[in-house]
Structure formats: structure tokens, C-alpha cells
Design a protein around this motif. Sequence first.
Motif, PDB file in Angstrom:
ATOM      1  N   ARG A 553       0.820  -1.210   0.000  1.00  0.00           N
ATOM      2  CA  ARG A 553       0.000   0.000   0.000  1.00  0.00           C
ATOM      3  C   ARG A 553       0.856   1.263   0.000  1.00  0.00           C
ATOM      4  N   GLY A 556       2.823   1.171  -3.581  1.00  0.00           N
ATOM      5  CA  GLY A 556       2.022   1.002  -4.783  1.00  0.00           C
ATOM      6  C   GLY A 556       2.490  -0.142  -5.665  1.00  0.00           C
ATOM      7  N   CYS A 649      -8.741   9.250   0.915  1.00  0.00           N
ATOM      8  CA  CYS A 649      -9.003   8.294  -0.167  1.00  0.00           C
ATOM      9  C   CYS A 649      -9.507   6.978   0.410  1.00  0.00           C
ATOM     10  N   GLN A 652      -8.925   3.356  -3.467  1.00  0.00           N
ATOM     11  CA  GLN A 652      -8.313   3.976  -4.647  1.00  0.00           C
ATOM     12  C   GLN A 652      -9.164   5.077  -5.264  1.00  0.00           C
TER      13      GLN A 652
END
Length: 669
Positions: A553, A556, A649, A652
Amino acid sequence: MNRLQHETSPYLLQHAHNPVDWYPWGGEALERAKREDKPILVSIGYSTCHWCHVMERESFEVEATAEVMNEHFVCIKVDREERPDVDQVYMDACQAISGGGGWPLNAFLLPDARPFYAGTYYPPERKYNRPSWTELLLHIAKTYREDRPSLEEQAENLVNNISSGGDRLLGLERQTQGIDTLMENLRKNYDSARGGFGGAPKFPMSQSLELLLAHGVLSGNNNDVFQAGHSMRAMLAGGIYDQIGGGFSRYTVDANWRVPHFEKMLYDNALLLRLLGKLQLVTPDPRYLQAIEETTDWLQAEMSLPDGGYRAALDADSEGVEGKYYVWQYDELRDLLPPEDADLVADFYGITPEGNWEEERTNIPYRPGPLPVVTDLPVDVAVAKIANARRILADVRRMRITPGADDKLILQWNALLVSGWSWCYRATGDERYLTLATELYAALTDQLNSDGRWYRNRTSGQLGAPAFLDDYAALASAALDLGEVTFSLDYGLKDARELVDHVLETFSDAEDRMFYLRPPNESELPVTTKDFYDNALPSGNSQMAHNLYRLGRLTGEDRYETRANRMVEAMAGAIERYPTSFAGWGLTALLMQSDARELVVTGEGARRAAREFLSDYRPGLLIVASEVPRDDVPLLANRYITELRYFVCENQTCRIPVGSSDAARQLLN
């Protein structure tokens, strides 16, 4: 003196004066066994193990017993904390034979190190439905001489069993696809009357409590949150918590948390500090804060090592008596304190003239009830009197002969303490804990990394074996935790990533799914093992799954989360059926099934602004802050604005950035 006199392990040195011709684990002993075609006796323990001391006094210090051992066996002593790989192979053998295990662990091997028999403590004469130690030795020696093929067959069966044992957990069928069955099974084991899980002996099982707490917060299940706190408060009121000096013992022999087995382990206290920090974030309680402070004071006073880092453990025994350092007679309070204070303190800590530890006719301080139950004094007056009395008792106790200390600096256990203090900082905002965490992390690099290679431990200035999976996993987790509380991205993007990449490259199994405890090409053992169980310590595999999920996470990079998903999916059936044995895995599974949420703060003053969000426990929320452009970090790419901005967020998808912490908090809520 035997060969152990040249070792640094406190446990091995305890046996250096034995008449047994002990070898340390290594090439010299293994080569002698092959050369002389002699069976091997491997005796495994650790320095604070009570029954290890008992067996030494009863058998290993006895000349006649040592003669039998020396005549028939190549005898090897192993400190399980230095060599968890050796311990795991022969503990697996013991459990395959008897269904149980423990220490001291005594394993009998063929000259090629394959085990054919293993057990734990044996008395000097027949009792407890066990043969005497000498009887067992002579029987095994006779069988080796007269019926060796049966031992060869047994060894082959054991090695096959050990090799496939861990993998039998993989792919167990799941009952459901969600998390509900896992949590139902976890709650079935909960002791709603006394807190914790199961009966006597009772262990803290902090990872199971963390799983309850995280699920309670994420799902809104207040009962799960209550049970996690209920257990901690029960421990803090009991004898498992050192009411006078701070810190937790390893377990209690009863189900009420009253009578501890008095040894204190660094790892237990590290994990319980982590739990205390999380509980304080969710349900603030002065008792949690007090325990964080007292346990930290104890660690610094009694566990710190001169060159940095913290020792492994304190023994249960002093002067040859279990618990002697920690217990009190009622008359001692009368002699040390004014009469009215002595009565108050005795009532508060459950100390009686007859002794609350009836078997030993002495007293273990615990808390039978809150202050209003034990005194009519105003609370502030009673608190001050008890605090003063506690200082007096602590000063007097320090003049006693102290328990033995194991001065090994162990990478895994100290890394867990870095994480524990990181959570204490989040819970309190006190820079003391952040300073302790960062200084300890730096000390580990200084003490246990040499020429770019990490080592398991350092004792008396000497490095031990190369680091194991558990060490790398705990250190990577510590780096990620420090990165989250300092907002220094290098901890995660550089340190944790380097550690995790090394593990992926050198510890992976043939399926690129799980990890070996030790790289298979570096092992002299007959079996390369993988450990999956979250026991008193989290397994290296469960911690690595969690690290891979977090690192994926943060960076990415799909390869990390893909591997984590593969690991958790393979363990899903075992996690669901036996959650108390796989609670660390359970937490990762819970987070993977929850919404992935991020808070990204950029612009001037971003770190300071992000810090206030550390005081909330939101499992799985990733907080990243940067005051400079960092397009190399996906979460920060194209999000730098000179003015302070908050990006919230989820899965995503990001909301429109906001300019205040209140607005960001509303979006998170």
C-alpha cells in the motif's frame, strides 16, 4: 569445566560447570557423532526456564548421571533463543511423538542429526508417569546398539512428518468467505468471567486481544472492544503484572491472573505495550497510562544493556526460590510503613497475615478491588499514600538478591519493543516514547548489523547466528511503525523495503508463497522448517504477510500485496478454525477485507498537521505526510500544493482535498 565455558549465552554458561561433556551446537559435535557412530542427545532450554534449572540440579550436576550421558551420547546444549531453528525442528519432533512439548526439551538423534525420540523434563527417579532420566538414557542406548533399524525407521517417519507438518495447515477448507466465522470462533475461547482466553495456565495472548480490538473498532462491535479492555484490566489488577516494579510476567499458573510464573520476558512486555497503546487510543483509561509508564520505567531500570538495547529476560528464581524477589510478608509492611498506611496498602494489594499465595504462605501483590472498595479515604489522599508506599517497597526490594538476567540482545524481541513504544507515543503524545523507539532502532543497527548483514543476537560483545526470518520480519515491522509516527518515508521506502526484499529473495519456499525460518541453503539441520503459529511471539510468516500488505500500500507495488494475499489465502482455513493460534494472520486478513483508506497531507506544516491524526486508532488507515514534492511515491504524486491540503481516499478513490483537519476528520468519519 566443559566446552560451554567458551560460549557467551547465559544459558550455556549455566551448564559450563556440569560434569556432562556438553558441546555447543555446531560442526565439532556433529562431526564427532558421525566419526564415532554415536547417538546425539540435544538438550534445549533457555536461561530463565524454571524446569530447566530443576533438571540441571537433579540430573546434569550428578556425576553418576553425567557418566551415563558421556559414555553413550554426544551431548549438545542449545539456547533456544539463540537458535530458534534448532529448537523448532526438535520441538516439532517432540510434538509429533507425544502431542505436547515444552522446555527443557531433550531430543535423541542419529549421528546425521535426524531425531528418533524427544521429550521434555524427566525426573531422577520414576514419577509423574515418567521413567527416570537414567532409565531413559540406558534404554535408548541399548536400543541403538541392538535394534538400530527401528530407530532409523522412526527417524525417517519423524523427518517426513516434520517436513510436511506445516504445509498441512495450508489450504484447509474455509467455512465462509467473510470474517464472521473467524471472530465467532475467537469469542468461543474467551473467558468472560476473568478475561483472556482459556483456563490455567493463563497467558496474555496479546495478539488475540489486538484482533478483538481491531475488529471491534472496524465493525462497531462494542463487545469486542470491551473484551480486549476487560482482559487488560484483569491482568493489570492481577499478580501477572508487577504491582511494585512494573512489567508483566510470562503467564500465571491459575486462571485468575493471580499467581505468576515470575520470569519476565522482553517480548511479552513489548507486545503488551503495543496493546496498551492501542487500548488507550480507543478507550482512554488512567490505568493504561500508568502501566505504560511503569513498564517503561522498569525496562529502563532493569532491562537496559550498557551498549544499547534491552536484555532478553529476568529469571523467575532468586536464591534458588521461585518468586522470592517479588513476594512479601504482611509483617514487612508493618515494619516499613506507618500503621494506618500499612493497613491501606495491605488492603489495596490483597496482602494478608496468612498469605494470599497459600501454598507458599506469602503474598503476591495484586488488586482485589478499586480504591473505594478498600478504603474510606478521599481518593487523592489514598492514591498519594499508596504511591509513596510503592516507592518505599520498590526501594526495599532492590536491596534483595535479584533474579538472574539473560543479557542477550535479541534482534526480534528488541524490534518488537520499537513497535510497542511507537504505539505508546501515538497513545500519549509523549516524546519520551518516540525517543526511546528511535534510539533503540538505531542501537539495533549499530549492534546487530555488521558489514551489511543482520545477526540474531549479540552477547558479551560477540555476534550470534545470522538473523532468522522472525528477526527480519519484526525489524521490517518496526521500520514501518516508525515511518508512520515520524512521517519519515525512508523508514518504510528504504529500510523496510530492503529488509522485505532480502527475505523475498533468500527465505522463500519453492512455491514462492511462504518463507523458511532460515534460508535452506544455509542450514545443517535435517529439515528446513516453516513456522506459521502465532504463539507468545508472532510467527515470522504472519508478520511478513502483514509487512507485505503494508509495504504494498505504501509503495504502490502490486508484487507485495499479491504475495501477502497468496499467503493469507493459503492460511484462511486455519485462521478461521483456530484463531487464537493464528491471531496475527487474522488481523492481516481482517484488514485485507476492510476498506483500504489513506490520509495524505501535503504542503507547509504537513507533518505537524498529520500528527494529530495519530491519536485515533483507525485500523488499516495509512497516513502519509510530506512538506516537499515526492512524485516518486504514488500516494504523493501530483498532490503537492504549497498550501496545506488533506486528501482522504478509500479503495483507490479520493475525495476533493480539504484545507483543515476538522474537514478531513469529517471525511474519515
